[in-house]
Design an enzyme around this catalytic site. Structure first.
Site, short mmCIF file in Angstrom:
data_model
loop_
_atom_site.label_atom_id
_atom_site.label_comp_id
_atom_site.label_asym_id
_atom_site.label_seq_id
_atom_site.Cartn_x
_atom_site.Cartn_y
_atom_site.Cartn_z
N HIS A 123 0.81 -1.24 0.01
CA HIS A 123 0.24 -0.16 -0.01
C HIS A 123 0.79 1.26 -0.02
O HIS A 123 2.03 1.26 0.38
CB HIS A 123 -0.81 -0.09 1.20
N GLU A 164 -1.70 -6.51 7.74
CA GLU A 164 -0.50 -6.38 8.18
C GLU A 164 -0.09 -7.22 9.45
O GLU A 164 -1.29 -7.67 10.03
CB GLU A 164 -0.19 -4.96 8.63
N TRP A 172 -0.10 7.15 9.43
CA TRP A 172 0.67 6.67 10.66
C TRP A 172 2.30 6.33 10.16
O TRP A 172 3.04 6.25 10.86
CB TRP A 172 0.11 5.60 11.19
#
Length: 334
Positions: A85, A188, A90
């Site tokens: 991605h 993830e 963040w």
């Protein structure tokens, strides 16, 4: 680094479905709270070496999804595109993200669009993403750039009502669409009690060596989180059960996911050892191309741009696909 033709042992997934360390929950799994800062050693630090570059081991597939003999005999060729991605909010703030569902930054959106341009001449029949928005945004934005102009549509199978309500009833519209299949198994790595913490501040609190061990070791999880080994269990099992059969049937697949879930899959494809995979780095928004043919995965690197000659010189089929796109474009412009 192991090559695609080596026969090194990597990780064994014989007991993937019975791993006692995780159960499905909101994020797709729940980490056993008994995990500590020390290694929770398991037996599968070795992936079964196979006779071909990557061949099927039907003992690892569920009976209902075992690949039929006739599909194995076909010499279908298929493209496999992997994309991490684009940059997330963040990532930008240097926070541990893991399974927290945060969107892309403006830079991340641009990375996803650029990734789409790079693969705009490579065929895509089906897309797999994680269940997290940053991977789904990347997949959607990338496919908007594809020259076939097909519309990516997320499939909702979480309930019968969701399936019914999201149904498409026009065959013509279906033919102009690409299914997008979300799967929590491609999420993830779950960073446990580190999620949301600043990486620099965490290193100062626990010590750089300890944090480095949590982030870069293969089998040591952070507090109440997943190790890379645990992430590999679910990601590779899903790849074998759901994605490999598509490739074997000649379907061209794109996977938009995350650094650790994609590292796990690449470990399987390239037969990397536990030590080799921990040094593997994947940049955000950079596509990687593999060709699947006769049960083998051939790594073709990253397309530099949509007109890079080398990408289409790898196989006759890709060259023909690109030429058809050119011919169709000329007809539309005439």
């Amino acid at each position: 680094m192991a090559t695609a033709t080596s026969h090194q042992s990597v990780v064994s997934f014989a007991s993937l479905r019975s791993s006692p360390s995780s159960t499905i929950s909101q994020c797709g799994f729940k980490i056993d709270s008994s995990l500590s800062f020390t290694s929770k050693k398991t037996n599968f630090c070795k992936i079964k070496a196979m006779a071909s570059s990557v061949s099927y081991d039907n003992t690892l597939l569920s009976p209902s999804k075992t690949i039929p003999d006739n599909s194995q005999k076909k010499s279908n060729e298929a493209a496999l595109i992997l994309i991490r991605h684009g940059e997330s909010l963040w990532n930008e703030k240097n926070l541990f993200t893991g399974c927290v569902d945060v969107p892309l930054t403006e830079k991340g959106v641009e990375e996803a669009i650029e990734a789409g341009k790079r693969i705009s001449n490579i065929p895509v029949d089906v897309i797999f993403t994680s269940s997290l928005i940053r991977a789904q945004m990347t997949a959607m934005l990338a496919m908007i750039q594809h020259r076939r102009k097909k519309v990516p549509i997320i499939l909702h199978d979480e309930s019968e009502q969701a399936k019914t309500w999201s149904q498409v009833f026009s065959d013509e519209t279906k033919n102009q669409s690409i299914p997008v299949i979300p799967a929590w198994q491609l999420n993830e790595r779950m960073y446990g009690e580190l999620q949301g913490l600043n990486k620099q501040e965490t290193a100062e609190r626990y010590g750089k060596e300890q944090v480095h061990e949590w982030r870069r070791s293969y089998d040591i999880p952070p507090p109440k989180g997943e190790s890379l080994e645990m992430c590999a269990e679910r990601a590779v099992a899903y790849f074998q059960d759901n994605i490999e059969p598509k490739l074997a049937a000649g379907k061209n697949v794109m996977i938009a996911a995350h650094g650790n879930s994609l590292r796990s899959i690449i470990m399987y494809l390239d037969k990397l050892t536990c030590q080799e995979v921990i040094s593997l780095e994947l940049s955000t928004g950079i596509p990687l191309l593999y060709i699947f043919k006769e049960g083998k995965f051939m790594k073709r690197g990253s397309p530099v741009g949509p007109t890079e000659a080398g990408v289409y010189a790898y196989t006759k089929r890709l060259a023909q696909y690109r030429q058809k796109l050119e011919d169709d474009s000329e007809v539309l412009c005439a």
